[in-house]
Design a protein around this motif. Structure first.
Motif, PDB file in Angstrom:
ATOM      1  N   ARG A  50      13.677  21.996 -11.866  1.00  0.00           N
ATOM      2  CA  ARG A  50      13.063  21.550 -10.612  1.00  0.00           C
ATOM      3  C   ARG A  50      12.397  20.192 -10.801  1.00  0.00           C
ATOM      4  NH1 ARG A  50      12.909  25.516  -6.792  1.00  0.00           N
ATOM      5  NH2 ARG A  50      13.487  27.570  -7.539  1.00  0.00           N
ATOM      6  N   ASP A  51      12.276  19.448  -9.711  1.00  0.00           N
ATOM      7  CA  ASP A  51      11.608  18.141  -9.768  1.00  0.00           C
ATOM      8  C   ASP A  51      10.112  18.302  -9.489  1.00  0.00           C
ATOM      9  OD1 ASP A  51      11.367  18.514  -7.056  1.00  0.00           O
ATOM     10  OD2 ASP A  51      12.644  16.821  -6.486  1.00  0.00           O
ATOM     11  N   ASP A  52       9.407  17.182  -9.347  1.00  0.00           N
ATOM     12  CA  ASP A  52       7.951  17.217  -9.133  1.00  0.00           C
ATOM     13  C   ASP A  52       7.549  17.907  -7.836  1.00  0.00           C
ATOM     14  OD1 ASP A  52       7.677  15.893 -11.487  1.00  0.00           O
ATOM     15  OD2 ASP A  52       7.433  13.915 -10.582  1.00  0.00           O
ATOM     16  N   MET A  53       8.427  17.897  -6.862  1.00  0.00           N
ATOM     17  CA  MET A  53       8.135  18.522  -5.566  1.00  0.00           C
ATOM     18  C   MET A  53       8.633  19.970  -5.517  1.00  0.00           C
ATOM     19  SD  MET A  53       6.600  16.138  -3.926  1.00  0.00           S
ATOM     20  CE  MET A  53       6.684  16.632  -2.233  1.00  0.00           C
ATOM     21  N   ASN A  54       9.032  20.499  -6.661  1.00  0.00           N
ATOM     22  CA  ASN A  54       9.507  21.870  -6.814  1.00  0.00           C
ATOM     23  C   ASN A  54      10.842  22.129  -6.109  1.00  0.00           C
ATOM     24  OD1 ASN A  54       9.165  24.289  -8.124  1.00  0.00           O
ATOM     25  ND2 ASN A  54       8.163  25.276  -6.392  1.00  0.00           N
ATOM     26  N   ALA A  55      11.589  21.057  -5.881  1.00  0.00           N
ATOM     27  CA  ALA A  55      12.929  21.215  -5.315  1.00  0.00           C
ATOM     28  C   ALA A  55      13.915  21.515  -6.443  1.00  0.00           C
ATOM     29  CB  ALA A  55      13.344  19.950  -4.582  1.00  0.00           C
ATOM     30  N   LEU A  56      14.826  22.423  -6.191  1.00  0.00           N
ATOM     31  CA  LEU A  56      15.808  22.823  -7.191  1.00  0.00           C
ATOM     32  C   LEU A  56      16.823  21.712  -7.419  1.00  0.00           C
ATOM     33  CD1 LEU A  56      16.907  25.129  -8.980  1.00  0.00           C
ATOM     34  CD2 LEU A  56      18.304  25.806  -7.036  1.00  0.00           C
ATOM     35  N   ILE A  57      16.930  21.269  -8.671  1.00  0.00           N
ATOM     36  CA  ILE A  57      17.900  20.237  -9.036  1.00  0.00           C
ATOM     37  C   ILE A  57      19.187  20.890  -9.519  1.00  0.00           C
ATOM     38  CG2 ILE A  57      18.389  18.355 -10.634  1.00  0.00           C
ATOM     39  CD1 ILE A  57      15.375  17.746 -10.590  1.00  0.00           C
ATOM     40  N   SER A  58      19.068  21.824 -10.453  1.00  0.00           N
ATOM     41  CA  SER A  58      20.232  22.552 -10.948  1.00  0.00           C
ATOM     42  C   SER A  58      19.776  23.833 -11.636  1.00  0.00           C
ATOM     43  CB  SER A  58      21.051  21.701 -11.914  1.00  0.00           C
ATOM     44  OG  SER A  58      20.335  21.500 -13.100  1.00  0.00           O
ATOM     45  N   THR A  59      20.732  24.680 -11.919  1.00  0.00           N
ATOM     46  CA  THR A  59      20.461  25.923 -12.640  1.00  0.00           C
ATOM     47  C   THR A  59      21.273  25.917 -13.921  1.00  0.00           C
ATOM     48  OG1 THR A  59      20.059  27.125 -10.581  1.00  0.00           O
ATOM     49  CG2 THR A  59      20.567  28.434 -12.525  1.00  0.00           C
ATOM     50  N   LEU A  60      20.591  26.071 -15.048  1.00  0.00           N
ATOM     51  CA  LEU A  60      21.254  26.150 -16.344  1.00  0.00           C
ATOM     52  C   LEU A  60      21.511  27.622 -16.665  1.00  0.00           C
ATOM     53  CD1 LEU A  60      19.073  23.572 -18.287  1.00  0.00           C
ATOM     54  CD2 LEU A  60      21.272  23.181 -17.175  1.00  0.00           C
ATOM     55  N   ILE A  61      22.666  27.907 -17.224  1.00  0.00           N
ATOM     56  CA  ILE A  61      23.041  29.278 -17.544  1.00  0.00           C
ATOM     57  C   ILE A  61      23.168  29.397 -19.059  1.00  0.00           C
ATOM     58  CG2 ILE A  61      24.707  31.118 -17.128  1.00  0.00           C
ATOM     59  CD1 ILE A  61      25.645  29.442 -14.689  1.00  0.00           C
ATOM     60  N   TYR A  62      22.491  30.394 -19.628  1.00  0.00           N
ATOM     61  CA  TYR A  62      22.489  30.598 -21.075  1.00  0.00           C
ATOM     62  C   TYR A  62      22.987  31.999 -21.402  1.00  0.00           C
ATOM     63  CZ  TYR A  62      19.365  26.571 -21.098  1.00  0.00           C
ATOM     64  OH  TYR A  62      18.816  25.329 -20.916  1.00  0.00           O
ATOM     65  N   ILE A  63      23.675  32.119 -22.540  1.00  0.00           N
ATOM     66  CA  ILE A  63      24.047  33.418 -23.085  1.00  0.00           C
ATOM     67  C   ILE A  63      23.518  33.477 -24.508  1.00  0.00           C
ATOM     68  CG2 ILE A  63      25.962  34.869 -23.851  1.00  0.00           C
ATOM     69  CD1 ILE A  63      27.542  33.976 -21.451  1.00  0.00           C
ATOM     70  N   GLU A 102      24.488  27.216 -23.975  1.00  0.00           N
ATOM     71  CA  GLU A 102      24.564  26.895 -22.552  1.00  0.00           C
ATOM     72  C   GLU A 102      26.015  27.045 -22.137  1.00  0.00           C
ATOM     73  OE1 GLU A 102      23.923  23.202 -19.483  1.00  0.00           O
ATOM     74  OE2 GLU A 102      22.984  23.081 -21.450  1.00  0.00           O
ATOM     75  N   VAL A 103      26.250  27.720 -21.025  1.00  0.00           N
ATOM     76  CA  VAL A 103      27.608  27.977 -20.567  1.00  0.00           C
ATOM     77  C   VAL A 103      27.797  27.493 -19.137  1.00  0.00           C
ATOM     78  CG1 VAL A 103      27.978  29.959 -22.088  1.00  0.00           C
ATOM     79  CG2 VAL A 103      27.020  30.324 -19.827  1.00  0.00           C
ATOM     80  N   THR A 104      29.054  27.317 -18.760  1.00  0.00           N
ATOM     81  CA  THR A 104      29.434  27.031 -17.387  1.00  0.00           C
ATOM     82  C   THR A 104      30.487  28.044 -16.980  1.00  0.00           C
ATOM     83  OG1 THR A 104      31.104  25.459 -18.137  1.00  0.00           O
ATOM     84  CG2 THR A 104      28.959  24.560 -17.559  1.00  0.00           C
ATOM     85  N   GLN A 105      30.687  28.168 -15.688  1.00  0.00           N
ATOM     86  CA  GLN A 105      31.667  29.149 -15.228  1.00  0.00           C
ATOM     87  C   GLN A 105      32.909  28.477 -14.740  1.00  0.00           C
ATOM     88  OE1 GLN A 105      30.368  31.701 -12.104  1.00  0.00           O
ATOM     89  NE2 GLN A 105      31.605  33.361 -12.850  1.00  0.00           N
TER      90      GLN A 105
END
Length: 105
Positions: A50-63, A102-105
């Protein structure tokens, strides 16, 4: 020499109570001769960026999975878990007994 030095080798090779979903790891295009891992357990985790304004930038996926199952992950390796195929992007953490990728789908 510490009294605990003798325990280091035993602790490095142990994974205590690692629970998760069944997963299978398959070698990617960089080293296809590595084949497929035996079935292991793994956990799936999401981390929001998230950025300083708490807006979602991206989601990282981990296994996360036991290191003994697939000790040297490479970009492009495939992890089959929960009916989906995930592609390894980067090695995030090596905790001696477990790996977090870190994974991607």
């Amino acid at each position: 020499m510490s009294q605990f030095d003798g325990y280091k080798t035993a602790l490095d090779g142990a994974v205590f109570n690692f629970y998760g979903d069944p997963a299978t790891i398959t070698a990617g295009p960089l080293k296809p001769e590595r084949g497929t891992s035996p079935e292991t357990v793994a956990t799936l985790d999401y981390d929001d960026v998230r950025d300083d304004m708490n807006a979602l930038i991206s989601t990282l996926i981990y296994i996360e999975y036991p290191k003994a199952a697939w000790p040297y992950p490479r970009r492009g390796d495939k992890i089959t878990m929960k009916g989906k195929v995930w592609t390894v992007h980067t090695l995030e953490r090596d905790n001696d007994t477990t790996l977090v990728v870190e994974v991607t789908q």
